[in-house]
Design an enzyme around this catalytic site. Structure first.
Site, PDB file in Angstrom:
ATOM      1  N   ASP A  19      -1.840  -1.161  -3.969  1.00  0.00           N
ATOM      2  CA  ASP A  19      -2.154  -0.396  -5.177  1.00  0.00           C
ATOM      3  C   ASP A  19      -1.011  -0.492  -6.194  1.00  0.00           C
ATOM      4  O   ASP A  19       0.034  -1.081  -5.912  1.00  0.00           O
ATOM      5  CB  ASP A  19      -2.438   1.064  -4.802  1.00  0.00           C
ATOM      6  CG  ASP A  19      -1.416   1.599  -3.805  1.00  0.00           C
ATOM      7  OD1 ASP A  19      -0.210   1.518  -4.121  1.00  0.00           O
ATOM      8  OD2 ASP A  19      -1.808   2.038  -2.695  1.00  0.00           O
TER       9      ASP A  19
ATOM     10  N   HIS B 230      -4.013 -17.215  -5.696  1.00  0.00           N
ATOM     11  CA  HIS B 230      -4.920 -16.464  -4.822  1.00  0.00           C
ATOM     12  C   HIS B 230      -6.192 -17.234  -4.473  1.00  0.00           C
ATOM     13  O   HIS B 230      -7.051 -16.707  -3.767  1.00  0.00           O
ATOM     14  CB  HIS B 230      -5.281 -15.154  -5.504  1.00  0.00           C
ATOM     15  CG  HIS B 230      -6.025 -15.399  -6.787  1.00  0.00           C
ATOM     16  ND1 HIS B 230      -5.434 -16.009  -7.874  1.00  0.00           N
ATOM     17  CD2 HIS B 230      -7.315 -15.169  -7.146  1.00  0.00           C
ATOM     18  CE1 HIS B 230      -6.322 -16.137  -8.844  1.00  0.00           C
ATOM     19  NE2 HIS B 230      -7.466 -15.640  -8.434  1.00  0.00           N
ATOM     20  N   ASP B 231      -6.340 -18.435  -4.998  1.00  0.00           N
ATOM     21  CA  ASP B 231      -7.542 -19.220  -4.719  1.00  0.00           C
ATOM     22  C   ASP B 231      -7.283 -20.424  -3.816  1.00  0.00           C
ATOM     23  O   ASP B 231      -8.204 -21.192  -3.541  1.00  0.00           O
ATOM     24  CB  ASP B 231      -8.137 -19.759  -6.041  1.00  0.00           C
ATOM     25  CG  ASP B 231      -8.688 -18.657  -6.926  1.00  0.00           C
ATOM     26  OD1 ASP B 231      -9.117 -17.613  -6.392  1.00  0.00           O
ATOM     27  OD2 ASP B 231      -8.690 -18.848  -8.152  1.00  0.00           O
TER      28      ASP B 231
ATOM     29  N   ASN C  83      -0.184   4.526  -0.356  1.00  0.00           N
ATOM     30  CA  ASN C  83      -0.751   5.806   0.091  1.00  0.00           C
ATOM     31  C   ASN C  83      -1.509   5.718   1.411  1.00  0.00           C
ATOM     32  O   ASN C  83      -2.312   6.597   1.746  1.00  0.00           O
ATOM     33  CB  ASN C  83      -1.651   6.399  -0.995  1.00  0.00           C
ATOM     34  CG  ASN C  83      -2.844   5.505  -1.290  1.00  0.00           C
ATOM     35  OD1 ASN C  83      -2.876   4.350  -0.862  1.00  0.00           O
ATOM     36  ND2 ASN C  83      -3.818   6.019  -1.996  1.00  0.00           N
TER      37      ASN C  83
ATOM     38  N   ASP D 268       0.850  -1.194   0.000  1.00  0.00           N
ATOM     39  CA  ASP D 268       0.000   0.000   0.000  1.00  0.00           C
ATOM     40  C   ASP D 268       0.885   1.243   0.000  1.00  0.00           C
ATOM     41  O   ASP D 268       1.596   1.503   0.964  1.00  0.00           O
ATOM     42  CB  ASP D 268      -0.907  -0.045   1.248  1.00  0.00           C
ATOM     43  CG  ASP D 268      -1.717   1.221   1.414  1.00  0.00           C
ATOM     44  OD1 ASP D 268      -1.866   1.967   0.420  1.00  0.00           O
ATOM     45  OD2 ASP D 268      -2.207   1.463   2.538  1.00  0.00           O
TER      46      ASP D 268
ATOM     47  N   ASP E 102      -3.990   3.831   2.734  1.00  0.00           N
ATOM     48  CA  ASP E 102      -5.429   3.658   2.935  1.00  0.00           C
ATOM     49  C   ASP E 102      -5.781   2.197   3.268  1.00  0.00           C
ATOM     50  O   ASP E 102      -6.950   1.824   3.273  1.00  0.00           O
ATOM     51  CB  ASP E 102      -6.225   4.143   1.705  1.00  0.00           C
ATOM     52  CG  ASP E 102      -5.907   3.322   0.462  1.00  0.00           C
ATOM     53  OD1 ASP E 102      -5.001   2.461   0.524  1.00  0.00           O
ATOM     54  OD2 ASP E 102      -6.562   3.548  -0.572  1.00  0.00           O
TER      55      ASP E 102
ATOM     56  N   GLU F  96      -6.654 -20.406 -17.159  1.00  0.00           N
ATOM     57  CA  GLU F  96      -7.086 -21.126 -15.961  1.00  0.00           C
ATOM     58  C   GLU F  96      -8.089 -22.157 -16.440  1.00  0.00           C
ATOM     59  O   GLU F  96      -9.162 -21.819 -16.931  1.00  0.00           O
ATOM     60  CB  GLU F  96      -7.756 -20.202 -14.951  1.00  0.00           C
ATOM     61  CG  GLU F  96      -8.128 -20.964 -13.687  1.00  0.00           C
ATOM     62  CD  GLU F  96      -9.140 -20.260 -12.800  1.00  0.00           C
ATOM     63  OE1 GLU F  96      -9.300 -20.676 -11.666  1.00  0.00           O
ATOM     64  OE2 GLU F  96      -9.775 -19.296 -13.260  1.00  0.00           O
TER      65      GLU F  96
ATOM     66  N   ASP G 233      -4.686  -9.943 -16.031  1.00  0.00           N
ATOM     67  CA  ASP G 233      -5.702 -10.960 -15.829  1.00  0.00           C
ATOM     68  C   ASP G 233      -6.888 -10.591 -16.712  1.00  0.00           C
ATOM     69  O   ASP G 233      -7.463  -9.516 -16.561  1.00  0.00           O
ATOM     70  CB  ASP G 233      -6.117 -10.964 -14.341  1.00  0.00           C
ATOM     71  CG  ASP G 233      -6.528 -12.331 -13.850  1.00  0.00           C
ATOM     72  OD1 ASP G 233      -7.333 -12.969 -14.548  1.00  0.00           O
ATOM     73  OD2 ASP G 233      -6.057 -12.746 -12.780  1.00  0.00           O
TER      74      ASP G 233
ATOM     75  N   ASP H  40      -8.936 -15.944 -17.037  1.00  0.00           N
ATOM     76  CA  ASP H  40      -9.769 -16.454 -15.959  1.00  0.00           C
ATOM     77  C   ASP H  40     -10.817 -17.451 -16.473  1.00  0.00           C
ATOM     78  O   ASP H  40     -11.489 -17.167 -17.473  1.00  0.00           O
ATOM     79  CB  ASP H  40     -10.470 -15.247 -15.310  1.00  0.00           C
ATOM     80  CG  ASP H  40     -11.158 -15.590 -14.016  1.00  0.00           C
ATOM     81  OD1 ASP H  40     -10.474 -16.042 -13.102  1.00  0.00           O
ATOM     82  OD2 ASP H  40     -12.387 -15.405 -13.930  1.00  0.00           O
TER      83      ASP H  40
HETATM   84  C1  GLC Z   1     -11.194 -17.704 -11.028  1.00  0.00           C
HETATM   85  C2  GLC Z   1     -10.401 -16.778 -10.158  1.00  0.00           C
HETATM   86  C3  GLC Z   1     -11.144 -16.578  -8.874  1.00  0.00           C
HETATM   87  C4  GLC Z   1     -12.473 -15.958  -9.176  1.00  0.00           C
HETATM   88  C5  GLC Z   1     -13.243 -16.771 -10.215  1.00  0.00           C
HETATM   89  C6  GLC Z   1     -14.370 -15.987 -10.805  1.00  0.00           C
HETATM   90  O1  GLC Z   1     -11.308 -18.967 -10.506  1.00  0.00           O
HETATM   91  O2  GLC Z   1      -9.106 -17.262  -9.998  1.00  0.00           O
HETATM   92  O3  GLC Z   1     -10.425 -15.814  -7.963  1.00  0.00           O
HETATM   93  O4  GLC Z   1     -13.245 -15.846  -8.027  1.00  0.00           O
HETATM   94  O5  GLC Z   1     -12.434 -17.143 -11.300  1.00  0.00           O
HETATM   95  O6  GLC Z   1     -13.863 -14.961 -11.627  1.00  0.00           O
HETATM   96 CA    CA Z   2      -3.475   2.212  -1.234  1.00  0.00          CA
END
Ligand code: GLC
Ligand code: CA
Length: 539
Positions: free
Chosen positions: A32, A312-313, A26, A24, A28, A239, A101, A198
């Site tokens: 970013d 991230h999943d 700034n 981060d 908040d 993906e 993405d 995605d």
């Molecule tokens: C993919 C992404 C996930 C998202 C889903 C819907 O699986 O990696 O984070 O919630 O698609 O876009």
């Molecule tokens: Ca920020």
């Protein structure tokens, strides 16, 4: 043999950034784009040469940016389009590629296409989404509940494979295909080098035969996006939950002009867990066997594989299948060695390079993810609140979405304000500053491993040969290129005696600092890489 073009891609090392939780700039409490710019030198030092940034487009943030309301602009919290342009330029000046993405399967219901679409059955946007008078099947949303939502304005139902506010685009409408092509060309025009796509396997549906992925026109649509002269040099990774080689080939064979490669989830799906929210006692042997299977298939079919354990999943791999307590350093470095010395493209998720582990929370209020919150409700009704919380703690996507712990200061050095999500509860123990001061630094190991990978044609392109046997509690293989061989030894949980006949390689890297020779006792989670004298000098 890989083509020259694919050999270039094979030299990429990608670092995945979840912008909300990276840095981060700034104060908040939200990461970013300028925060990413500040850390580019750090990333360069680690040795990566590409970053994939999770969605940073305009979005109401119901699914942290995967619900896009404008594909052409940046989310206010993340900065401006000028920040993005600067990020691209600054990354490029350091030899780092930018992969964005692309979310082609759905938009936010606040996107102007949807707002128009729901108004009537006969305007320009009416057929941008799937509308039916009644749900035409019993599909469920990935985030719980039905995938069909009633909309009063049109007196019809629309499809949402994810959250209610993520409406699936109707790719059978050529106007939709054109719009997404335009999005791709816009960002490519700004200098972006590629896209992570995605849930791309869902853009063609099979309503009749009951599946919301791998529909009959899937390959036609992917080709419409990436088989054009404008997209010839892009790097694209899908993906994709394809679990058989035929389907993987249909997506990623070079001559098909669809995707450069895809994420294959066999090891994520089956290792260390019964199902998304239920753990299973498991050994790294099962991971090894899946890796071996896919290495061989990729060689036989001239495919590039993706080498990843975290994103991230998913909760951190070391917490699922390693020892993330006493042997955290050993586990983190062993798993990295197992994956990143194979042929394919390494993808490192932010925080992996310091051995970030899952953390634990006593209240559902400490979670933010729409999937976790929905399933908490469902599980609470089924099993009671205590059990539900335990399941969420294990499987929640928030395990990977908490801010990176840069140091042991307030808010872990991520921000000066309270972050949008509570920081990792283990941040005092696991943070970059502390890691760098430690004799067992995960960061330093990653850095050496990546440097070795980049300087070794054997690791980048060499043939793969498996030396260990299925019953062994370890993984031994060689990578051979132009007569030179690199040998990789990865021992799992227990101590093992490992003997390779006629072995004479020199040690190149190990996570046990006293490792010299090959043929002797290997300790828990010990990893060692051997090669010839020349490679040793090159380093
Ligand atoms: C993919 C992404 C996930 C998202 C889903 C819907 O699986 O990696 O984070 O919630 O698609 O876009
Ligand atoms: Ca920020």
């Amino acid at each position: 043999m890989l083509s020259e073009k694919y050999k270039n891609f094979a030299q990429m090392i990608v670092y995945q950034i979840y912008p909300r939780s990276f840095n981060d700039s700034n104060g908040d409490g939200i990461g970013d784009l300028r925060g990413i710019i500040e850390k580019l030198d750090y990333l360069k030092d680690l040795g990566i040469n590409a970053i994939w940034i999770c969605p940073c487009y305009k979005s109401p943030n119901d699914d942290n940016g995967y619900d896009i309301s404008d594909y052409y602009d940046i989310m206010d919290e993340f900065g401006t389009l000028d920040d993005m342009k600067e990020l691209i330029a600054e990354a490029h000046s350091r030899g780092i590629k930018i992969i964005m993405d692309l979310v082609p399967n759905h938009t936010s219901t606040q996107h102007k296409w949807f707002i128009e679409s729901k108004k009537s059955k006969d305007n320009y946007y009416s057929d941008f989404y799937y509308w039916f008078d009644e749900p035409v099947n019993d599909w469920g949303s990935a985030f719980g509940g039905s995938a069909w939502e009633y909309c009063k304005e049109r007196d019809q139902y629309y499809l949402h494979s994810y959250a209610v506010s993520q409406a699936d685009l109707n790719w059978d409408n050529p106007k939709v295909v054109k719009e997404i092509q335009k999005v791709v060309d816009y960002w490519t025009g700004l200098g972006v080098d590629g896209f992570r796509c995605d849930v791309i396997d869902q853009i063609s549906k099979d309503f009749k035969n009951g599946s919301n992925c791998f529909g009959p026109n899937l390959h036609k649509y992917i080709n419409a996006l990436f088989g054009r002269p404008e997209t010839e040099n892009l790097f694209t990774v899908g993906e994709c939950w394809a679990d058989n080689i035929e389907e993987v080939c249909r997506h990623a064979k070079e001559e098909r002009k669809e995707l450069t490669t895809l994420f294959q989830f066999d090891h994520i799906e089956s290792c260390g867990r019964e199902s998304k929210f239920v753990p299973k006692n498991d050994s790294l042997k099962s991971v090894r066997d899946i890796l071996v299977k896919w290495q061989k298939l990729c060689y036989d079919n001239d495919l590039l594989y993706t080498l990843f354990t975290d994103n991230h999943d998913q909760p951190p791999f070391i917490s699922r299948i390693g020892n993330d307590r006493e042997l955290r350093y050993e586990s983190a470095s062993l798993i990295a060695t197992m994956f990143y010395t194979l042929r394919g493209i390494p993808f490192i998720y932010q925080g992996q390079e310091i051995g970030t582990a899952s953390s634990h929370y006593d209240s559902i209020d400490d979670f933010r993810d729409v999937e976790s919150l929905n399933f908490y409700k469902i599980f609470s009704e089924q099993y009671g609140e205590e059990k539900a919380l335990e399941m969420i703690n294990f499987g929640s996507r928030d395990n990977e979405r908490r801010p990176i712990s840069w140091n042991a200061g307030k808010y872990a050095g991520f921000s000066t304000a309270e972050p949008w999500i509570p920081i990792n509860s283990r941040f005092k123990e696991i943070n970059l500053e502390k890691d760098l001061l430690s004799e067992k630094s995960v960061f330093k190991y990653y850095k050496e491993l990546l440097a070795l990978r980049k300087s070794s044609p054997e690791i980048l392109f060499g043939d793969f040969e498996l030396l260990s046997k299925p019953d062994d509690d370890y993984f031994v293989f060689t990578r051979t290129y132009e007569g030179k061989t690199v040998t990789v030894i990865c021992n799992f949980e227990k101590t093992s005696q490992i003997n390779i006949p006629n072995f004479n390689g020199k040690i190149l890297l190990s996570n046990y600092s006293d490792r010299q020779n090959c043929c002797e006792t290997f300790r828990p989670y010990e990893a060692a890489i051997f090669g010839d004298e020349e490679l040793r000098k090159k380093r």
